[in-house]
Motif scaffolding. Structure first.
Motif, PDB file in Angstrom:
ATOM      1  N   PRO A  99       0.798  -1.238   0.000  1.00 13.50           N
ATOM      2  CA  PRO A  99       0.000   0.000   0.000  1.00 13.50           C
ATOM      3  C   PRO A  99       0.830   1.288   0.000  1.00 13.50           C
ATOM      4  O   PRO A  99       0.343   2.326  -0.438  1.00 13.50           O
ATOM      5  N   LEU A 100       2.055   1.246   0.486  1.00 12.79           N
ATOM      6  CA  LEU A 100       2.851   2.470   0.535  1.00 12.79           C
ATOM      7  C   LEU A 100       3.753   2.634  -0.692  1.00 12.79           C
ATOM      8  O   LEU A 100       4.598   3.532  -0.737  1.00 12.79           O
ATOM      9  N   ALA A 101       3.571   1.749  -1.670  1.00  8.84           N
ATOM     10  CA  ALA A 101       4.498   1.718  -2.813  1.00  8.84           C
ATOM     11  C   ALA A 101       4.576   3.054  -3.542  1.00  8.84           C
ATOM     12  O   ALA A 101       5.602   3.367  -4.149  1.00  8.84           O
ATOM     13  N   GLY A 102       3.488   3.858  -3.465  1.00  5.98           N
ATOM     14  CA  GLY A 102       3.488   5.144  -4.144  1.00  5.98           C
ATOM     15  C   GLY A 102       4.644   6.036  -3.718  1.00  5.98           C
ATOM     16  O   GLY A 102       5.204   6.769  -4.530  1.00  5.98           O
ATOM     17  N   PHE A 103       5.042   5.938  -2.465  1.00  6.04           N
ATOM     18  CA  PHE A 103       6.147   6.747  -1.957  1.00  6.04           C
ATOM     19  C   PHE A 103       7.460   6.371  -2.635  1.00  6.04           C
ATOM     20  O   PHE A 103       8.349   7.204  -2.783  1.00  6.04           O
ATOM     21  N   ALA A 104       7.579   5.097  -2.973  1.00  3.81           N
ATOM     22  CA  ALA A 104       8.892   4.571  -3.353  1.00  3.81           C
ATOM     23  C   ALA A 104       9.010   4.308  -4.840  1.00  3.81           C
ATOM     24  O   ALA A 104       9.985   3.691  -5.268  1.00  3.81           O
ATOM     25  N   SER A 105       8.066   4.800  -5.650  1.00  2.00           N
ATOM     26  CA  SER A 105       8.087   4.392  -7.059  1.00  2.00           C
ATOM     27  C   SER A 105       9.305   4.932  -7.799  1.00  2.00           C
ATOM     28  O   SER A 105       9.669   4.412  -8.843  1.00  2.00           O
ATOM     29  N   GLY A 106       9.969   5.953  -7.249  1.00  2.00           N
ATOM     30  CA  GLY A 106      11.166   6.446  -7.925  1.00  2.00           C
ATOM     31  C   GLY A 106      12.463   5.961  -7.307  1.00  2.00           C
ATOM     32  O   GLY A 106      13.547   6.337  -7.751  1.00  2.00           O
ATOM     33  N   ASP A 107      12.359   5.106  -6.261  1.00  2.00           N
ATOM     34  CA  ASP A 107      13.563   4.773  -5.490  1.00  2.00           C
ATOM     35  C   ASP A 107      14.622   4.036  -6.310  1.00  2.00           C
ATOM     36  O   ASP A 107      15.810   4.331  -6.207  1.00  2.00           O
ATOM     37  N   ARG A 108      14.160   3.075  -7.111  1.00  2.39           N
ATOM     38  CA  ARG A 108      15.130   2.292  -7.904  1.00  2.39           C
ATOM     39  C   ARG A 108      15.893   3.215  -8.868  1.00  2.39           C
ATOM     40  O   ARG A 108      17.096   3.070  -9.043  1.00  2.39           O
ATOM     41  N   PHE A 109      15.131   4.138  -9.434  1.00  2.00           N
ATOM     42  CA  PHE A 109      15.762   5.082 -10.356  1.00  2.00           C
ATOM     43  C   PHE A 109      16.834   5.895  -9.638  1.00  2.00           C
ATOM     44  O   PHE A 109      17.958   6.033 -10.133  1.00  2.00           O
TER      45      PHE A 109
END
Ligand code: ATP
Ligand code: MG
Lengths: 345, 432, 264
Positions: free
Chosen positions: B52-62
């Motif tokens: 559910p919190l994935a929205g926060f981390a969608s740019g992390d890998r980048f």
């Protein structure tokens, strides 16, 4: 309660009445018991010769073994299929939090946390044990949810965000981890040994009778309600201890995960896969579950699907669980609980 | 067997051994996870990449890949006259705090991490920081209100003790007020504020803090009531706001709850002149569910391409970072890009200021003393509200229709807290 | 064991299942050492009567007294320990447990035998019921005749003062019935009272000295077996139902027409 019946055969009855030798023990059982003692001693030394990287997975494994054995005490012996044991996992964890917040040493407070879970289970048992079968399972689940909500709403319990375990910063990291490890080992050993002792005792026989047919058990003089209550509350007590140990290990707990129904699913998985109603089964089930967890966790969300598939495969091909299907046809028993009769009139 | 003395002696010996095992001797002989060989610094990074919190981390890998590509990282860190290779190990919490604690322990014990960086919500940062503090591993957190990070990890929140190994940068309730109140000032209203705060950690923190902030500025406070997360019926709350004639709206809910509430408000005719939301509509993906209803909703922004900041690693600007993300992913930039990037800036700063990366105490002290300027602007860990906390200054933004590439985008409308950021447009009432 | 007063008293007991009245202001007394037969058409309320006595069923009104003590509110396990042993019309073995363990539970809990004493009681009861050779077998693998014997064995192992037998002879061959009658008579030698529901009247009349006929939850006749079987009320009851053979033959009441549901 098994005094005088533990070792070797006991002769009961006279020649005229029929001679029986009642066997409750075997050479295999002696070997298994000795092996267990050696294994536990070896495991107790892990912090000295293997270090923390070995401790961590073993803590998880020990907690799984304890949870499976405790669930089996209820479901396998007393016939109570609960889906709400996570209530006591959470109760143990939050009781430990409360105790540590009041300044008690968290490791010394683990037994207190277990006791709190056990005490909580007593009034609860009066409510849920009126029900049976599916109703009981659902009621226990609902109860765990209520407890989760109560914790979420309680002021000073950290809400849905969870809480850190206070009072551990004074410990050296290595000592803290070793203490956690020893506690996990102790809880696992006490759970398995306790369930084993209970299963061999009069209580174990009563529980099996109640499981098989509560009406007939009552006709035979078994206090059905009391037997179930003991199984339920003892299981809750042990599960509370596991909850406290898990909290001491993770150092962080949150209602959403500690009160999650996935814990009950895991307990059921381990017991059913391993072999319900035996001592060996839940241990084997915990080992299999742990191995699957380790092997499949890299598959992300597929992990649960693969775990489910493995569970279905095992139940299809080994309906009595791995241990049941392996041991029963061959008459194996490492931890015998029954009464075997040899010699006749 | 010679009398009762033997058992007693054996017993005493047993007790003695037990005490020995549990006591000081244990400390000395218990083995650790083994010392690490080689000239490598391991940086662990923990964020909620799924769940559910994935929205926060969608740019992390980048961001992690981008950081790995900088010269500072490819060339290794020079520490105490020696150059160490740097390895970044990324872990996903699956949005589960228990898993967060578990992966933090894995990073420490299996990967021998020298530092752990973590981002996005207390559910992620608090378990990770707790483990790090107990294990004595330096740790930096971000994207978490500092109060939620600091007080809820205290044994006694009324008598808090500073942490040794764990630090963080972000902002708190004061900055929310400092960001929102100036925006309210610029719309002519009856100064009545509707508050939608759930009964959870964040909601209650805001409920406790807001009345004082409002009173100071001369606003009237209408609390919609502590509802349970996941509530679907907001009629009574909305009619309360209507009957109290609230013209300003603020909140701190879970995103789905806000979507439900805001739709019902539109249907039931609650149209506050200005909505300043917290915790929701932080990311472009959040705007999709509400569509045109997001238009001119205001919120806070702690990072964006409009920030006049540059990377301390290679001088890249905030705008360049956002655009690189957009062209690499095809998705709109998001605020956590800058925050996560800064975690790695901080790690580099801390390691290069000590004599050896294995001296955790020294690394932790370096973190506490850090004061530098990077892609998140100036981060000063020495002058926070409590030790080890650096405060960012957010700006007020509004969601406005985009220039065609994306349907809505954040535009700066208020820079009271951070005047270095250029205003992009005028503040427009949410409902005229 | 030696008590002069009545062992069991039912005092105007009423029990209904919806429209069906299984006990209608029913009163009954059994003295220590009595051997009472119970007959009645299917659905007369015979098994329900046992349930009321054993504690498996709660009556809607009325009182159950055991040795003068009001036990109406006691559950089945407590009444078992107070001396009520019952068999179930449809046998209910503990299927996963061995025959030995089935009886051992009853000896330990109902009979209060601890440790070796429990083993001894079990061995004796198994020998007495001819189950010794099957002691190690899981009860789930027994055929119907042996299941019926196991019911008897379990009831006996609780060391009852009052033994309630519910169609233990139903579905058995003549030699098996004869063997069973022998076992019951041997048990009676210890002075326990027996109440025995049976459709096989020959088996009953060889053992009991008093016969009760139940119908519609009421006692239709109560007295010496021959008198009861000859009474017009009883004949009327059996003629009226037509569900079980006609009145006549040796005992005047049908043979083996029981509603025995167990088919192993
Ligand atoms: N638990 C119950 N719920 C509803 N009805 C019941 C219940 N138990 C028994 N009955 C009904 O009560 C009546 C009496 O049943 P009971 O078993 O006492 O008869 P019986 O005299 O033992 O008959 P049989 O000779 O067939 O064994 C029957 O109509 C039966 O369907
Ligand atoms: Mg019947």
């Amino acid at each position: 309660m098994t005094a005088g019946t533990g070792g070797g055969a006991v002769t009961a009855g006279t020649a005229a009445e029929g001679r029986f030798a009642v066997r409750r023990w075997s050479r295999t059982a002696s070997v298994a018991a000795a092996g267990s003692v050696v294994a536990v001693a070896a495991l107790a030394g892990v912090p000295y010769y293997a270090g923390t990287s070995a401790e961590q997975p073993l803590v998880t494994l020990f907690c799984l073994v304890a949870l499976a054995s405790l669930w089996n005490l209820m479901a396998g012996f007393a016939g109570l299929t609960s889906f709400g044991q996570q209530a006591y996992l959470g109760a143990g964890a939050y009781a430990l939090y409360a105790a540590a917040s009041m300044g008690l040493d968290p490791f010394a407070a683990i037994p207190l946390a277990a006791a709190a879970a056990g005490v909580l289970s007593l009034p609860v048992s009066f409510a849920v044990l009126r029900l049976s079968g599916g109703h009981f399972a659902v009621a226990t689940w609902v109860l765990a949810e209520i407890l989760r909500l109560a914790v979420t709403l309680a002021p000073s319990a950290g809400g849905n965000t969870g809480v850190s375990l206070p009072g551990v910063s004074g410990y050296d990291a290595l000592l803290r981890q070793a203490l956690t490890y020893w506690w996990a080992l102790a809880v696992a050993v006490c759970s398995v040994a306790g369930v084993y002792a209970l299963a061999r005792s009069r209580f174990g026989l009563d529980a099996r009778a109640v499981h098989s047919d509560p009406v007939a058990a009552a006709s035979a003089g078994v206090a059905v309600g009391r037997t179930r209550r003991w199984a339920y509350c003892l299981s809750a007590f042990g599960t509370g201890a596991v909850g406290a140990v898990l909290f001491a290990n993770t150092l962080y707990t949150q209602p959403g995960s500690v009160f999650g129904v996935q814990h009950s699913v895991a307990m059921m998985f381990m017991v059913v896969i391993g072999g319900i109603g035996t001592i060996e089964g839940p241990i084997l089930g915990a080992l299999v579950f742990f191995a699957l967890q380790q092997a499949l966790s890299g598959y992300g969300p597929w992990y649960l699907v693969l775990l489910g598939a493995a569970g279905i495969a095992i139940t299809l091909f080994a309906p009595r669980g791995l241990w049941g299907s392996l041991a029963a046809p061959r008459g194996w028993s490492l931890f015998p609980i029954g009464h075997h009769i040899s010699g006749t009139s | 067997m010679n009398g009762p003395s033997l058992p007693r002696r054996t017993l005493l010996k047993g007790v003695g051994l037990g005490a020995l095992a549990a006591g000081t001797a244990a400390c000395g002989s218990i083995k650790g996870s083994g010392d690490k060989a080689g000239d490598k610094i391991v940086i662990g990074f923990v964020s909620p990449q799924t769940g559910p919190l994935a929205g926060f981390a969608s740019g992390d890998r980048f961001v992690v890949d981008r950081v790995r590509g900088t010269a500072a990282y490819t060339g290794g860190f020079a520490v105490g006259g020696k150059t160490y290779d740097v390895e970044i190990v990324v872990k996903d919490t699956q949005s589960d705090p228990s898993r967060a604690s578990q992966v933090a322990r894995e990073l420490i014990l299996r990967d021998h991490a020298d530092i752990i960086l973590t981002s996005s919500t207390p559910e992620t940062t608090n378990p990770v920081a707790t483990v790090c503090e107990a294990q004595g591993i330096p740790c930096v957190s971000t994207v978490v209100p500092w109060e939620a990070w600091y007080f809820s990890r205290q044994a006694d929140p009324k008598n808090p003790k500073p942490f040794t190994y764990t630090t963080m940068f972000f902002f708190g309730v004061d900055q929310f007020g400092g960001c929102f109140v100036p925006m309210w000032e610029r719309v002519s209203t009856n100064k009545t504020v509707a508050g939608m705060f759930p009964n959870d950690a964040d909601g209650n923190a805001f409920r406790d803090a807001y009345p004082a902030i409002l009173k100071k500025s001369g606003y009237k406070w209408v609390d919609g009531g502590a509802y349970t997360d996941g509530t679907t019926a907001f009629s009574s709350m909305i009619s309360k706001f209507k009957s109290e004639e609230c013209e300003i709206f603020t909140n701190a809910p879970l995103p789905p709850d806000f979507n439900t509430m805001w739709r019902q408000a539109a249907q039931q005719g609650f149209r506050p002149k200005l909505a300043t939301v917290a915790k929701v509509l932080l990311f472009p993906a959040d705007t999709v569910a509400l569509g045109p209803l997001v238009k001119n909703i205001a919120t806070d922004s702690w990072w964006g391409p409009y920030m006049p900041n540059t990377s301390s690693l290679d001088g890249e600007s905030a705008k360049q970072l956002a655009e690189a993300y957009q062209s690499a992913s095809g998705k709109q930039w998001l605020q956590t890009l800058g925050s996560v990037y800064s975690l790695f800036e901080i790690a580099q700063k801390a390691f290069t200021s000590v004599d050896t990366p294995r001296d955790r105490r020294a690394v932790a002290t370096a973190l506490q003393k850090l004061n530098y300027s990077g892609i998140s602007g100036v981060l000063d860990f020495t002058r926070g509200p409590v030790p080890g906390v650096a405060i960012q200054q957010p700006v007020g933004v509004q969601w406005k229709e985009g220039d065609g590439r994306f349907p809505y985008e954040m535009v700066v409308v208020d820079n009271s807290l951070n005047p270095a950021v250029k205003i992009g447009a005028d503040l427009t009432p949410t409902n005229p | 064991m030696v008590s002069t007063g009545p062992l069991l008293e039912l005092d105007r007991v009423t029990k209904r299942f919806g429209q069906v009245t299984v006990a209608d202001e029913l009163s009954l007394t059994v003295r220590p050492g009595d051997a009472v037969g119970v007959v009645g058409p299917n659905g007369a309320g015979k098994t329900s009567l046992f349930g009321i006595v054993s504690g498996d069923l709660r009556p809607d009104s009325g009182q159950v007294r055991l040795g003068g003590r009001n036990v109406t509110s006691f559950d089945a396990a407590v009444r078992c320990r107070l001396g009520v042993g019952r068999t179930h019309q449809v046998p209910r073995p503990f299927e996963d447990m061995t025959v030995f363990e089935n009886v051992l539970v009853a000896a330990q809990q109902g009979g209060g035998a601890r440790g070796r004493e429990g083993f001894r009681t079990t061995a004796r009861v198994l020998a007495g019921t001819g189950l010794s050779d099957l002691a190690d077998r899981p009860a789930g693998r027994l055929g119907l005749p042996h299941r019926k014997r196991l019911e008897l064995a379990r009831a006996l192992a609780t060391r009852p003062r009052l033994l309630l037998l519910d169609e233990v002879a139903g579905g058995l061959t003549d030699p098996e019935v004869a063997e069973l009658v022998g076992m019951i008579q041997a048990a009676r030698a210890d002075g326990l009272a027996v109440v025995w529901i049976e459709h096989v009247v020959r088996a009953l009349t060889s053992t009991v000295d008093r016969l009760i006929c139940l119908a519609g939850g009421r006692v239709v006749a109560d007295g010496l077996p021959a008198d009861v079987l000859a009474s017009p009320e009883v004949k009327e009851v059996f003629l009226g139902t037509g569900s079980v053979g006609g009145v006549g033959g040796v005992g005047g009441v049908p043979e083996g027409g029981g509603g025995d549901g167990a088919r192993a």
